[in-house]
Motif scaffolding. Structure first.
Motif, mmCIF file in Angstrom:
data_model
loop_
_atom_site.group_PDB
_atom_site.id
_atom_site.type_symbol
_atom_site.label_atom_id
_atom_site.label_comp_id
_atom_site.label_asym_id
_atom_site.label_seq_id
_atom_site.Cartn_x
_atom_site.Cartn_y
_atom_site.Cartn_z
ATOM 1 N N GLY A 158 0.799 -1.218 0.000
ATOM 2 C CA GLY A 158 0.000 0.000 0.000
ATOM 3 C C GLY A 158 0.825 1.258 0.000
ATOM 4 O O GLY A 158 2.060 1.226 -0.074
ATOM 5 N N ARG A 159 0.132 2.344 0.110
ATOM 6 C CA ARG A 159 0.741 3.663 0.030
ATOM 7 C C ARG A 159 1.385 4.076 1.342
ATOM 8 O O ARG A 159 0.886 3.779 2.424
ATOM 9 C CB ARG A 159 -0.310 4.718 -0.343
ATOM 10 C CG ARG A 159 -0.946 4.480 -1.688
ATOM 11 C CD ARG A 159 0.047 4.715 -2.796
ATOM 12 N NE ARG A 159 -0.592 4.611 -4.101
ATOM 13 C CZ ARG A 159 -0.184 3.815 -5.062
ATOM 14 N NH1 ARG A 159 0.866 3.042 -4.886
ATOM 15 N NH2 ARG A 159 -0.809 3.782 -6.217
ATOM 16 N N ALA A 164 11.147 -7.157 -2.832
ATOM 17 C CA ALA A 164 10.515 -7.393 -1.530
ATOM 18 C C ALA A 164 9.027 -7.653 -1.706
ATOM 19 O O ALA A 164 8.464 -8.544 -1.054
ATOM 20 C CB ALA A 164 10.754 -6.205 -0.594
ATOM 21 N N ASN A 165 8.371 -6.916 -2.593
ATOM 22 C CA ASN A 165 6.939 -7.133 -2.828
ATOM 23 C C ASN A 165 6.687 -8.524 -3.403
ATOM 24 O O ASN A 165 5.723 -9.192 -3.025
ATOM 25 C CB ASN A 165 6.382 -6.052 -3.754
ATOM 26 C CG ASN A 165 5.346 -5.202 -3.074
ATOM 27 O OD1 ASN A 165 5.270 -5.130 -1.858
ATOM 28 N ND2 ASN A 165 4.529 -4.552 -3.872
ATOM 29 N N ALA A 201 6.201 1.321 -12.329
ATOM 30 C CA ALA A 201 6.940 0.826 -11.162
ATOM 31 C C ALA A 201 6.102 0.889 -9.884
ATOM 32 O O ALA A 201 6.644 0.934 -8.799
ATOM 33 C CB ALA A 201 8.228 1.617 -10.990
ATOM 34 N N ASP A 202 4.791 0.870 -10.013
ATOM 35 C CA ASP A 202 3.912 0.937 -8.847
ATOM 36 C C ASP A 202 3.841 -0.440 -8.200
ATOM 37 O O ASP A 202 3.254 -1.377 -8.741
ATOM 38 C CB ASP A 202 2.515 1.407 -9.270
ATOM 39 C CG ASP A 202 1.619 1.721 -8.097
ATOM 40 O OD1 ASP A 202 1.578 0.918 -7.140
ATOM 41 O OD2 ASP A 202 0.949 2.769 -8.137
ATOM 42 N N TRP A 231 1.499 -3.806 -8.890
ATOM 43 C CA TRP A 231 2.176 -5.057 -9.234
ATOM 44 C C TRP A 231 1.668 -6.205 -8.364
ATOM 45 O O TRP A 231 1.361 -7.286 -8.868
ATOM 46 C CB TRP A 231 3.694 -4.940 -9.085
ATOM 47 C CG TRP A 231 4.363 -6.215 -9.476
ATOM 48 C CD1 TRP A 231 4.809 -6.562 -10.716
ATOM 49 C CD2 TRP A 231 4.580 -7.356 -8.624
ATOM 50 N NE1 TRP A 231 5.293 -7.852 -10.682
ATOM 51 C CE2 TRP A 231 5.164 -8.358 -9.425
ATOM 52 C CE3 TRP A 231 4.332 -7.619 -7.288
ATOM 53 C CZ2 TRP A 231 5.515 -9.609 -8.906
ATOM 54 C CZ3 TRP A 231 4.674 -8.865 -6.769
ATOM 55 C CH2 TRP A 231 5.260 -9.832 -7.580
ATOM 56 N N LEU A 232 1.577 -5.981 -7.048
ATOM 57 C CA LEU A 232 1.125 -7.042 -6.152
ATOM 58 C C LEU A 232 -0.288 -7.491 -6.526
ATOM 59 O O LEU A 232 -0.570 -8.691 -6.575
ATOM 60 C CB LEU A 232 1.169 -6.601 -4.688
ATOM 61 C CG LEU A 232 0.843 -7.725 -3.710
ATOM 62 C CD1 LEU A 232 2.095 -8.516 -3.388
ATOM 63 C CD2 LEU A 232 0.230 -7.183 -2.450
#
Length: 178
Positions: free
Chosen positions: A7-8, A122-123, A155-156, A160-161
């Protein structure tokens, strides 16, 4: 239910396009608590950046869920680059969450270089770890995206997740930061 979360972070001061305004912390905290409770989350897998991650870790703690923290690199460096660099006084929450995860064996330091690509790795590990833990407990996985619903380019990591989870036919839910 095992939850893989991305998340943000809290917006930088004077952000041109707010994604997670500081004044929304209490509302997002409540949404996260309800969402994790509704899912009957038993394990939360996420990083520990200011904003969505730390609020979710605190909500999971309140609910008695296991909290597995994945950091791309050394906690002290991550703290400086992804926690205390934004308003809101997140340092003590980070320290407490990381200490608890370290004590329980649920702190993962990927020991990657301090570059942008390490956050993406990491994500990817967060989702892999959630799937692995769910397999071990014969549970299901839900990806939780805590965001404003607006992609920030290719690149968000949150987008992506969600896409990676959908590609694996996993449940994906959104929690709004606005």
């Amino acid at each position: 239910m095992v939850v893989a979360l991305s998340g943000r972070r809290i917006d930088a001061p004077n952000a041109a396009h707010p994604a997670f305004p500081l004044e929304n912390i209490d509302a997002v905290r409540g949404r996260l608590l309800r969402a994790l409770d509704d899912l009957a989350a038993t394990i939360l897998v996420c990083s520990a950046a200011c904003g969505a991650d730390l609020l979710a870790l605190e909500a999971a703690e309140t609910l008695g869920a296991r909290r597995r923290i994945v950091l791309p690199f050394d906690p002290e460096v991550f703290r400086e680059t992804s926690v205390v660099d934004r308003p809101g006084g997140w340092g003590s929450a980070f320290d407490r969450c990381v200490r608890a995860a370290g004590t329980s064996g649920d702190l993962v330091n990927l020991a990657l270089p301090q570059v942008e690509e390490s956050y993406a790795q990491a994500n990817a590990f967060i989702l892999e770890e959630a799937v692995r833990l769910a397999g071990a407990t014969r549970d299901r996985v839900t990806a939780m995206l805590v965001w404003d619903g607006v992609a920030k380019g290719e690149a968000d990591h949150t987008v992506w997740l969600g896409n990676a989870a959908r590609a694996q036919r996993l449940n994906v839910i959104d929690v709004s930061t606005l």
